[in-house]
Design an enzyme around this catalytic site. Sequence first.
Site, PDB file in Angstrom:
ATOM      1  N   GLU A 197       0.862  -1.198   0.000  1.00 22.09           N
ATOM      2  CA  GLU A 197       0.000   0.000   0.000  1.00 22.09           C
ATOM      3  C   GLU A 197       0.891   1.239   0.000  1.00 22.09           C
ATOM      4  O   GLU A 197       0.760   2.133   0.841  1.00 22.09           O
ATOM      5  CB  GLU A 197      -0.900  -0.012   1.239  1.00 22.09           C
ATOM      6  CG  GLU A 197      -1.670  -1.330   1.400  1.00 22.09           C
ATOM      7  CD  GLU A 197      -2.562  -1.386   2.635  1.00 22.09           C
ATOM      8  OE1 GLU A 197      -2.141  -0.896   3.685  1.00 22.09           O
ATOM      9  OE2 GLU A 197      -3.686  -1.908   2.524  1.00 22.09           O
ATOM     10  N   CYS A 236     -10.286   0.522   8.378  1.00 20.69           N
ATOM     11  CA  CYS A 236      -9.644   1.775   8.755  1.00 20.69           C
ATOM     12  C   CYS A 236     -10.289   2.954   8.063  1.00 20.69           C
ATOM     13  O   CYS A 236     -10.459   4.019   8.643  1.00 20.69           O
ATOM     14  CB  CYS A 236      -8.153   1.722   8.460  1.00 20.69           C
ATOM     15  SG  CYS A 236      -7.750   1.220   6.797  1.00 20.69           S
TER      16      CYS A 236
END
Lengths: 641, 641
Positions: free
Chosen positions: B335, B431
């Site tokens: 990521e 998240c």
Amino acid sequence: MESKNFSNHIELKNIKINDNFWNNYIELVRKEVIPYQYKALNDEIDGAEKSRCIDNFIKASKSVKNIREGKNVPVFPVDKWEYNDENSDEKSFKGWVFHDTDIYKWLEAVAYSLQNHYDEFLFNEAIKCIDLICSAQLDNGYLDTLYIINDRNKIFTDLRDKHELYCFGHLAEAAVAFYNATGNDKLLKATCKFADLICDIFNENGKRGYGGHEIAELALVKLYNATGKRKYLETAKFFINERGKKPYYFDLEKGYDRKDNSNDYFYNQAHTQPVNQKEAVGHAVRGVYLYSGMADVARAYNDDRLFNACKSIWDNIENKKLYITGGIGSTVDGEAFTFDYDLPNDLAYCETCASIGLMFFARRMAEIEPDSKYANVMERALYNTVLSGMAEDGKSFFYVNPLEVLPEACHKDSRKSHVKPVRQKWFGCACCPPNLARLISSIGEYCCTESNENIFIHLYIGSEIKSDKADIKIISDYTDSGKVAFDIKCKKDFTLALRISDTCKGFDISLPYTEKKGYAYIKINSDTLIDIQFDFPIRLIKCSNLVRENIGKVAVMKGPVVYCIEEADNGKNLQLLRLCENPDFRYDKPYIIAHGKRERVDTSLYSEYKSPEGEECEIKFIPYCKWGNRGENEMSVYIRI
Amino acid sequence: MESKNFSNHIELKNIKINDNFWNNYIELVRKEVIPYQYKALNDEIDGAEKSRCIDNFIKASKSVKNIREGKNVPVFPVDKWEYNDENSDEKSFKGWVFHDTDIYKWLEAVAYSLQNHYDEFLFNEAIKCIDLICSAQLDNGYLDTLYIINDRNKIFTDLRDKHELYCFGHLAEAAVAFYNATGNDKLLKATCKFADLICDIFNENGKRGYGGHEIAELALVKLYNATGKRKYLETAKFFINERGKKPYYFDLEKGYDRKDNSNDYFYNQAHTQPVNQKEAVGHAVRGVYLYSGMADVARAYNDDRLFNACKSIWDNIENKKLYITGGIGSTVDGEAFTFDYDLPNDLAYCETCASIGLMFFARRMAEIEPDSKYANVMERALYNTVLSGMAEDGKSFFYVNPLEVLPEACHKDSRKSHVKPVRQKWFGCACCPPNLARLISSIGEYCCTESNENIFIHLYIGSEIKSDKADIKIISDYTDSGKVAFDIKCKKDFTLALRISDTCKGFDISLPYTEKKGYAYIKINSDTLIDIQFDFPIRLIKCSNLVRENIGKVAVMKGPVVYCIEEADNGKNLQLLRLCENPDFRYDKPYIIAHGKRERVDTSLYSEYKSPEGEECEIKFIPYCKWGNRGENEMSVYIRI
């Protein structure tokens, strides 16, 4: 399918290649690749990844001896795909599960090469290898070093992943080639013993399995053709027929009891029975090996349904899943086909072996059905992705053949870590270099085929062909001037069928012909001279606009040869180059030079749009197969127009 | 750095948002997202991935009780990243190692939301959560359910991967927000107890470690600002200072003795000390959280070297690693940030949380140095990638925000399986949704900041601001007509600094001003009315031609809003569309309509190049943040010109 159309390749002993373009490659394979690969097999090359193939055969040979002598033979795990843990026992198998095939592929290449150019030393080395291989065979015929070294009780218990049938396939190909080349039948006999065991184990009343990595299918047909033993053909048919049946054998052998599992087996082309398959899916090399075997079996049994599946799969590849370079396999994940028109340039996989396998499939289709589309693709793969696989010095190799390379991305972007900006000396998974060696050494098998009535010329490679119909001398300047001359000494009436390349703009044949499905048919009833002139102008080729990556771009081709631009000739940031719509091409062998524009670099990340400014420039193209011979640099096949 | 320039955000209790554009989003968060997320936290949503967050706190609370009572508390493994094995003990921790943060982020969002709109029920639910959290705290202050449930002896033994310091950070942010919003200090006190423990453990004479996933740094500064306890600031500085020192703490804690290991820690921004870092690298969310903490510490200690590192990293992001949408993180692998100008559209990661973190970093930089470049990026991220993260009904969310989507590729191409063509109800790794909720609920903190002399307006959002300098009412039609009106009740002399958006073509302010680094400064010494008119024409934006994917393409923007084309408006195969150089734009809120051409589909995979044929057509654009609200379909930000 009409069996009267079926043709067979000319045996290598009856075709002698003599061609300016190809002699060099054949000699490279003989003088560089085969000796280098032998060293690699024996782990004699510093800095290269270890093969350990010969080592495994030596260990297996010891196991066999100990078993015969009733000694206690140790057991090691057979649960992995690769066995290189430094902590594992030195006596156990090392390398990948399919490492036996390295020596088989080498032997096959040697066999072909010996027919081109006999070499006493090479023959003797091959005989030593064959002796070693045979010494590693169990008395019941079984021959796979992983299981012989590590665990005899687990033989054929993991067909999906452990590649015993795959190794057998390469063994059979090598054995047939070596027998045909030399008349020495030691390896062939050993292979038949293994094949007999396989036929005894896998049948309607026995195990109903099939290999996770196909090749046994086409290899069994080769073995049938070499020996006439029909059970080999029957077992090839059995493997193809069982594949994809529900419940899945791969589930059964793992003890799974599942319902929704066909997605798991696309990778192995085992999601449904081959006869029902319509598209190319999964691991590309496995795919084309299976499709080749399907074509073989369809032909042998005159099975229209199976042949229609082959045709449907072929059309799917040719029209929707084929790179302009003849590459196949759009993704590194599973080294696989993806979906229609998904042909990314920089993420491409395009394994060298997959294009070689595509040639196998193409030749078989062309032998069944005289339609030039098969040999057109065969030629495209050969002159581009296959040749690109090897460096000009024959000492390094590409496994992956992308159509666009930015070296920084290969180094820094894990998504592109499979793309190497320069060829590698050797691979731990060394499938491509020996596959290249065997293909190039046997290129004669792809040039022409003959049926009862016809001799088909598929590839225009200078050669001397002997047949009971005629002796034919071909002088070819095909890829350069497009000129090919035939000198035919006629022995009996026949029809010569010349493929009309899909990459020519026009052609001129010096004698009358009739044209059918891309072949020009010429009746021959006496000694004859024929000249063909293919018109191979430099062409701008566009891709379907369903291929998102290439919209607004073109590729440059001359005849079957795809060109590319390299940083070595054109500087960094190849994306800044744009070709003029009338690029005023100049051919300066091996280069093509064209007019274009180079945008000025604009480092501002986002700014108001203005028509891009640029300066006129010359853009230099090089054949794709020659890229990457001048150190690490950017490359692109497609260029904006 | 000049401390006289330092500004602070206006506390939420002193800014009341009232804005046509934003009221809707804030209400969505209050009415939909916060209640939905509470259900999700409690696993009350059918078909959504399980959170188990509350469950873990209940288990930890029992552990704490048993420990206090001297009972035997079982031990479970703490060696994993995710704990969902169905065979594992039901009494053990479940979910990801960072799952505690779900409730903390929810509480933080609730705190902000209560300030916008007090809600008795929500307050009571929050208090119940706080009671639960506090009941799960060990007597020494430690608070992380994974270790409290599974193994108390392993606390702080795997800082790189186990996220205890990350969980602490979110706890601290929630505690400060809840205290500021409600005056209730229960959670703040518990947090300080945990913070005290951390300060006791991590220091020059103690453990010299730091968190693998940053956030504790910025959170400790927040806690320092809320409590005045200087040791929290010192520990934040300590974490930043220790990070990347050799030998690496992450090596030491794993018992590695290695030399060449810095490459392993780019992912965690721990390859070298932050003060020496010049580029944004590694996991994007971790990066921007660290950079925010670095800015906080640089400011608190007036540390020019550390601030220069922040500026260098900022410039690297802004000028070379920022998507036009304000997205960051070009690759799914880790990521992460990749390399300069590597901004692929279809493979982009652009996590919603990363753009939220970029806003954190931007606000801190803008508070230290009045340069509009920070708020320009903050605005770009907010109006595009951040808002795109949430569906128009507040019920589904994007984690990944690509700039080009072909649904077939998302389904069939494993390289794009991280890209979802429609928003998801909830994420196991949840998240982004709570991060969005807390950002939108606290948007007032990003609108304006004040220093001794100035009030800075960074974002033009309708609001009422109370300060000891003035009460300011802002009426904004910023994103639509570009008109913003200020009604200022002056309490003492000050200077109003208005950001001049980088996305306007011009602007008109009704009073004299001086311009400096992108802000228009206006002296205010009495009640004043000010009008600004930003000129926000529809613009064609090009990308640097070093971004290979976008060469020959443009994006459409109006003010800070990036537009895109969707299949719902323009049919399939968006790549066939081409915008005219003079597209004759028409604004039909929320759409932009333009003239262009659509190429005819050409299914022939390779053919002779011809100038593409196409028909004139209208092309309809929609704000990027609104894409994907009409079912699964193609989308693209960039379009050919």
